[in-house]
Write a protein that holds these residues in place. Structure first.
Motif, PDB file in Angstrom:
ATOM      1  N   GLY A   1       0.787  -1.231   0.000  1.00 26.97           N
ATOM      2  CA  GLY A   1       0.000   0.000   0.000  1.00 26.97           C
ATOM      3  C   GLY A   1       0.818   1.279   0.000  1.00 26.97           C
ATOM      4  N   GLU A   2       0.380   2.214  -0.829  1.00 29.89           N
ATOM      5  CA  GLU A   2       1.060   3.504  -0.968  1.00 29.89           C
ATOM      6  C   GLU A   2       0.993   4.321   0.314  1.00 29.89           C
ATOM      7  OE1 GLU A   2       0.735   7.641  -3.497  1.00 29.89           O
ATOM      8  OE2 GLU A   2      -0.614   6.010  -3.988  1.00 29.89           O
ATOM      9  N   ALA A   3      -0.066   4.159   1.097  1.00 36.86           N
ATOM     10  CA  ALA A   3      -0.213   4.956   2.318  1.00 36.86           C
ATOM     11  C   ALA A   3       0.953   4.723   3.277  1.00 36.86           C
ATOM     12  CB  ALA A   3      -1.533   4.623   3.008  1.00 36.86           C
ATOM     13  N   VAL A   4       1.489   3.525   3.301  1.00 37.08           N
ATOM     14  CA  VAL A   4       2.610   3.199   4.190  1.00 37.08           C
ATOM     15  C   VAL A   4       3.936   3.240   3.432  1.00 37.08           C
ATOM     16  CG1 VAL A   4       3.602   1.421   5.683  1.00 37.08           C
ATOM     17  CG2 VAL A   4       1.124   1.790   5.659  1.00 37.08           C
ATOM     18  N   TYR A   5       3.933   2.792   2.186  1.00 35.33           N
ATOM     19  CA  TYR A   5       5.161   2.669   1.391  1.00 35.33           C
ATOM     20  C   TYR A   5       5.080   3.603   0.176  1.00 35.33           C
ATOM     21  CZ  TYR A   5       5.667  -1.457   4.266  1.00 35.33           C
ATOM     22  OH  TYR A   5       5.762  -2.309   5.328  1.00 35.33           O
ATOM     23  N   ALA A   6       5.304   4.884   0.414  1.00 35.13           N
ATOM     24  CA  ALA A   6       5.185   5.898  -0.639  1.00 35.13           C
ATOM     25  C   ALA A   6       6.179   5.650  -1.766  1.00 35.13           C
ATOM     26  CB  ALA A   6       5.405   7.285  -0.049  1.00 35.13           C
ATOM     27  N   PHE A   7       5.794   6.080  -2.952  1.00 30.98           N
ATOM     28  CA  PHE A   7       6.688   5.985  -4.106  1.00 30.98           C
ATOM     29  C   PHE A   7       6.587   7.252  -4.933  1.00 30.98           C
ATOM     30  CE2 PHE A   7       2.692   3.867  -5.156  1.00 30.98           C
ATOM     31  CZ  PHE A   7       2.316   4.509  -6.326  1.00 30.98           C
ATOM     32  N   GLY A   8       7.612   7.494  -5.745  1.00 30.29           N
ATOM     33  CA  GLY A   8       7.630   8.660  -6.623  1.00 30.29           C
ATOM     34  C   GLY A   8       9.050   9.027  -7.001  1.00 30.29           C
ATOM     35  N   PRO A   9       9.174   9.927  -7.968  1.00 30.94           N
ATOM     36  CA  PRO A   9      10.502  10.336  -8.430  1.00 30.94           C
ATOM     37  C   PRO A   9      11.215  11.237  -7.422  1.00 30.94           C
ATOM     38  CG  PRO A   9       8.815  11.608  -9.560  1.00 30.94           C
ATOM     39  CD  PRO A   9       8.103  10.583  -8.718  1.00 30.94           C
ATOM     40  N   ALA A  10      12.545  11.264  -7.522  1.00 29.05           N
ATOM     41  CA  ALA A  10      13.327  12.248  -6.769  1.00 29.05           C
ATOM     42  C   ALA A  10      13.082  13.610  -7.411  1.00 29.05           C
ATOM     43  CB  ALA A  10      14.811  11.897  -6.825  1.00 29.05           C
TER      44      ALA A  10
END
Length: 175
Positions: A87-96
């Motif tokens: 889940g994104e709520a706990v394990y965020a993702f995205g570019p630097a």
């Protein structure tokens, strides 16, 4: 007669002394210089290259891509493999994300220095490769210009548990 020779001699000397200037030409040029502000690249706080959390797959490598041209929530794609994203709520993702600053209105280039890096957790590693940037060149805006960096993460089947991290470097130059 001596007086005529003396006057003639003085006249000849004057022609030789000043006559050369009749053929001289002069000009001038400006001396110029441009000073630009020292360029700086600053990582935006909290905006590291984040792939999120996964449960490792069981049938080969999983490749996860972060696209620097997408908003965080839409930036992650599982290109191949069977790792399960958490889940994104706990394990965020995205570019630097980086801010390039310097002389406003000046052009710049931006690049990632490495073609790949290893991220580690104790003795375990994964590889981040195929770095991409949202823009490899631009113009410095008032307050700085934003450039985002994405890439691919390879998760091996049965990858060991852990929090993995590593460092990559970026460079910005005036152009």
């Amino acid at each position: 007669m001596i007086q005529k020779k003396l006057i003639a001699g003085i006249g000849a000397a004057a022609i030789l002394a000043f006559g050369g200037n009749a053929f001289a030409a002069t000009s001038s040029a400006s001396a110029t210089a441009t000073i630009q502000s020292q360029m700086a690249v600053t990582k935006v706080t909290g905006k590291d290259l984040r792939f999120g959390g996964f449960i490792a797959g069981t049938s080969g490598d999983t490749v996860v891509r972060i696209d620097p041209n997408q908003a965080d929530a839409a930036s992650r794609t599982i290109v191949s493999g069977d790792a399960t994203p958490l889940g994104e709520a706990v394990y965020a993702f995205g570019p630097a994300e980086f801010t390039v600053s310097g002389t406003v209105g000046s052009g710049f280039t931006f690049s990632v220095d490495e073609s790949s890096i290893n991220i580690t957790s104790s003795a375990n590693t994964m590889t981040v490769s195929d770095f991409t940037v949202s823009s490899s060149s631009g113009t410095i805006a008032d307050g700085g210009s934003s450039v985002k960096v994405g890439g691919n993460l390879t998760i091996s089947s049965g990858q060991a548990d852990g929090s993995y991290s590593g460092i990559f470097n970026v460079t910005a130059n005036y152009n």
